[in-house]
Design an enzyme around this catalytic site. Structure first.
Site, PDB file in Angstrom:
ATOM      1  N   SER A 167     -19.766  24.323  -4.679  1.00  0.00           N
ATOM      2  CA  SER A 167     -18.389  23.846  -4.530  1.00  0.00           C
ATOM      3  C   SER A 167     -17.459  25.044  -4.656  1.00  0.00           C
ATOM      4  O   SER A 167     -17.855  26.074  -5.213  1.00  0.00           O
ATOM      5  CB  SER A 167     -18.081  22.849  -5.648  1.00  0.00           C
ATOM      6  OG  SER A 167     -16.698  22.569  -5.696  1.00  0.00           O
ATOM      7  N   TYR A 180     -18.245  19.878 -14.355  1.00  0.00           N
ATOM      8  CA  TYR A 180     -18.584  20.059 -12.943  1.00  0.00           C
ATOM      9  C   TYR A 180     -18.581  21.544 -12.572  1.00  0.00           C
ATOM     10  O   TYR A 180     -19.568  22.064 -12.039  1.00  0.00           O
ATOM     11  CB  TYR A 180     -17.561  19.289 -12.102  1.00  0.00           C
ATOM     12  CG  TYR A 180     -17.798  19.330 -10.621  1.00  0.00           C
ATOM     13  CD1 TYR A 180     -18.801  18.566 -10.032  1.00  0.00           C
ATOM     14  CD2 TYR A 180     -16.991  20.118  -9.792  1.00  0.00           C
ATOM     15  CE1 TYR A 180     -19.001  18.596  -8.658  1.00  0.00           C
ATOM     16  CE2 TYR A 180     -17.193  20.154  -8.422  1.00  0.00           C
ATOM     17  CZ  TYR A 180     -18.192  19.398  -7.855  1.00  0.00           C
ATOM     18  OH  TYR A 180     -18.392  19.427  -6.490  1.00  0.00           O
TER      19      TYR A 180
HETATM   20  N1  LIG Z   1     -16.557  15.605  -2.048  1.00  0.00           N
HETATM   21  C1  LIG Z   1     -16.033  16.805  -2.238  1.00  0.00           C
HETATM   22  O1  LIG Z   1     -14.819  16.997  -2.109  1.00  0.00           O
HETATM   23  C2  LIG Z   1     -16.935  17.977  -2.575  1.00  0.00           C
HETATM   24  C3  LIG Z   1     -16.392  19.274  -2.557  1.00  0.00           C
HETATM   25  C4  LIG Z   1     -17.225  20.347  -2.840  1.00  0.00           C
HETATM   26  C5  LIG Z   1     -18.556  20.140  -3.117  1.00  0.00           C
HETATM   27  N2  LIG Z   1     -19.057  18.879  -3.141  1.00  0.00           N
HETATM   28  C6  LIG Z   1     -20.470  18.722  -3.451  1.00  0.00           C
HETATM   29  O2  LIG Z   1     -21.113  18.126  -2.345  1.00  0.00           O
HETATM   30  C7  LIG Z   1     -22.205  17.331  -2.802  1.00  0.00           C
HETATM   31  C8  LIG Z   1     -22.050  15.920  -2.248  1.00  0.00           C
HETATM   32  O3  LIG Z   1     -20.821  15.402  -2.715  1.00  0.00           O
HETATM   33  P1  LIG Z   1     -20.162  14.068  -2.108  1.00  0.00           P
HETATM   34  O4  LIG Z   1     -18.738  14.098  -2.444  1.00  0.00           O
HETATM   35  O5  LIG Z   1     -20.595  13.902  -0.702  1.00  0.00           O
HETATM   36  O6  LIG Z   1     -20.849  12.980  -3.052  1.00  0.00           O
HETATM   37  P2  LIG Z   1     -20.944  11.399  -2.939  1.00  0.00           P
HETATM   38  O7  LIG Z   1     -20.688  10.875  -4.302  1.00  0.00           O
HETATM   39  O8  LIG Z   1     -20.161  10.856  -1.780  1.00  0.00           O
HETATM   40  O9  LIG Z   1     -22.507  11.217  -2.586  1.00  0.00           O
HETATM   41  C9  LIG Z   1     -23.484  11.683  -3.445  1.00  0.00           C
HETATM   42  C10 LIG Z   1     -24.822  11.070  -3.083  1.00  0.00           C
HETATM   43  O10 LIG Z   1     -25.768  11.565  -4.030  1.00  0.00           O
HETATM   44  C11 LIG Z   1     -26.536  10.484  -4.521  1.00  0.00           C
HETATM   45  N3  LIG Z   1     -26.973  10.794  -5.888  1.00  0.00           N
HETATM   46  C12 LIG Z   1     -26.223  10.824  -7.020  1.00  0.00           C
HETATM   47  N4  LIG Z   1     -26.992  11.106  -8.080  1.00  0.00           N
HETATM   48  C13 LIG Z   1     -28.257  11.283  -7.611  1.00  0.00           C
HETATM   49  C14 LIG Z   1     -29.499  11.565  -8.229  1.00  0.00           C
HETATM   50  N5  LIG Z   1     -29.602  11.747  -9.545  1.00  0.00           N
HETATM   51  N6  LIG Z   1     -30.598  11.661  -7.453  1.00  0.00           N
HETATM   52  C15 LIG Z   1     -30.515  11.458  -6.116  1.00  0.00           C
HETATM   53  N7  LIG Z   1     -29.373  11.159  -5.470  1.00  0.00           N
HETATM   54  C16 LIG Z   1     -28.253  11.066  -6.219  1.00  0.00           C
HETATM   55  C17 LIG Z   1     -25.630   9.268  -4.457  1.00  0.00           C
HETATM   56  O11 LIG Z   1     -26.379   8.071  -4.417  1.00  0.00           O
HETATM   57  C18 LIG Z   1     -24.839   9.541  -3.183  1.00  0.00           C
HETATM   58  O12 LIG Z   1     -25.478   9.001  -2.052  1.00  0.00           O
HETATM   59  C19 LIG Z   1     -22.176  17.379  -4.334  1.00  0.00           C
HETATM   60  O13 LIG Z   1     -23.085  18.349  -4.798  1.00  0.00           O
HETATM   61  C20 LIG Z   1     -20.751  17.788  -4.616  1.00  0.00           C
HETATM   62  O14 LIG Z   1     -20.627  18.443  -5.853  1.00  0.00           O
HETATM   63  C21 LIG Z   1     -18.276  17.791  -2.874  1.00  0.00           C
END
Ligand SMILES: NC(=O)c1ccc[n+]([C@@H]2O[C@H](COP(=O)([O-])OP(=O)(O)OC[C@H]3O[C@@H](n4cnc5c(N)ncnc54)[C@H](O)[C@@H]3O)[C@@H](O)[C@H]2O)c1
Length: 292
Positions: A167, A180
């Site tokens: 991130s 986080y």
């Molecule tokens: N959304 C943002 O703005 C953003 C920005 C930067 C980085 N990220 C990173 O991108 C990645 C995805 O984020 P997102 O926002 O798409 O998340 P999200 O919450 O939309 O989706 C996350 C997915 O991971 C699954 N998950 C959660 N815990 C789990 C576990 N223990 N084992 C297996 N699956 C699991 C959930 O069921 C879900 O389908 C993360 O690592 C997040 O930190 C997100």
């Protein structure tokens, strides 16, 4: 190593030249995307599939993962996994080898966020975030790299990839979001260290550091999304609507929009195609975060 893991390594070695003959930038590659039932993971999986990869939709939410895999087509399969659980991650890797024959790329994307002020933040929330974003990352890299090392024995000139989704909060601190940010900084420490260790087996390890996915469920969910939460908490001064909160976050980005799965998928493909780089943390933030 368990007898199962030894068996999966043998199977991966036998299948090293057995890849589907598909075109595209990732044509024939076998890919696991964790957390691919929704959000960034789903979008990344879709883009990589479109570029010819066989894709495992690995997620805790199996019904949703199955729907995503079904909508993609025959080169996609859903596998249930809890990335924080040792045995579950080993099984995810084994089932991938049994289904497709090996692993060429792991996209370690599953991640969670719990935020709040230091004085009131509870240890259970710290443990929850750490177990998934940090320890879970270690487990996924551990088991995927065991298979990749075996494949390296069978095909020493072949390259394999691990790409973790960190991130922008893995590159700079995040106010009242330290659990986080800490887990994401730590993940980059793992990436750099694994990159050094795994070089000799032809395994590159890199991290992508996306900006906010403002159109994704984490931000835009009408009931539980961060826009609604921040509006209700009065976190953005003067904001009266969800749109006001959104514009506040868009205005932080020089390119004036949130990050999209395609932006992240392009960076993943860069990592795979670039044969002379490892151990990097690549920002994909529309200019919001710049490396020194
Ligand atoms: N959304 C943002 O703005 C953003 C920005 C930067 C980085 N990220 C990173 O991108 C990645 C995805 O984020 P997102 O926002 O798409 O998340 P999200 O919450 O939309 O989706 C996350 C997915 O991971 C699954 N998950 C959660 N815990 C789990 C576990 N223990 N084992 C297996 N699956 C699991 C959930 O069921 C879900 O389908 C993360 O690592 C997040 O930190 C997100």
């Amino acid at each position: 190593m368990s007898v199962y893991m030894t068996k999966w390594c043998e199977l991966a070695k036998q299948n090293i030249n057995n890849r589907p003959n598909v075109g595209g930038r990732l044509g024939g590659k076998i890919v696991i995307v964790t957390g691919a039932a929704q959000g960034f993971g789903k979008g990344i999986a879709e883009e990589l599939y479109r570029e010819g990869a066989s894709v495992v939709i690995a997620d805790m939410n199996l019904p949703l993962a199955e729907e995503v895999a079904k909508n993609l087509g025959e080169r996609a399969a859903a596998i249930a996994v809890n990335v924080a659980d040792d045995e579950s991650v080993a099984e995810m890797v084994g089932k991938t080898v049994e289904t497709f024959g090996g692993i060429d790329l792991l996209v370690a994307n599953a991640g969670v966020v719990r935020s709040g002020p230091l004085a009131t933040f509870e240890k259970k929330d710290m443990d929850f975030v750490t177990s998934i974003n940090y320890t879970g990352l270690f487990l996924c890299c551990k088991y995927a790299s065991i298979i990749m090392q075996a494949q390296h024995e069978a095909a020493p000139d072949r390259l394999f990839d691990i790409v973790t989704i960190s991130s922008k909060s893995g590159l700079e601190g995040s106010n009242k979001n330290f659990a986080y940010a800490g887990s994401k900084f730590g993940g980059i420490g793992l990436v750099q260290s694994f990159a050094l260790e795994l070089c000799e087996y032809g395994i590159k390890v890199n991290a992508i550091c996306p900006g906010n996915y403002l159109d994704g469920p984490l931000w835009s969910d009408p009931e539980r999304g961060l826009f609604v939460q921040y509006l209700n908490a009065g976190k953005v001064p003067g904001a009266k609507t969800v749109e006001d909160v959104r514009r506040f976050y868009e205005a932080k980005v020089p390119m004036n929009r949130g990050c999209l799965p395609l932006d992240v998928a392009r960076a993943v493909m860069y990592c795979v195609e670039q044969e002379y780089e490892t151990g990097q943390a690549i920002p994909v933030t529309g200019g919001q975060v710049m490396l020194n």
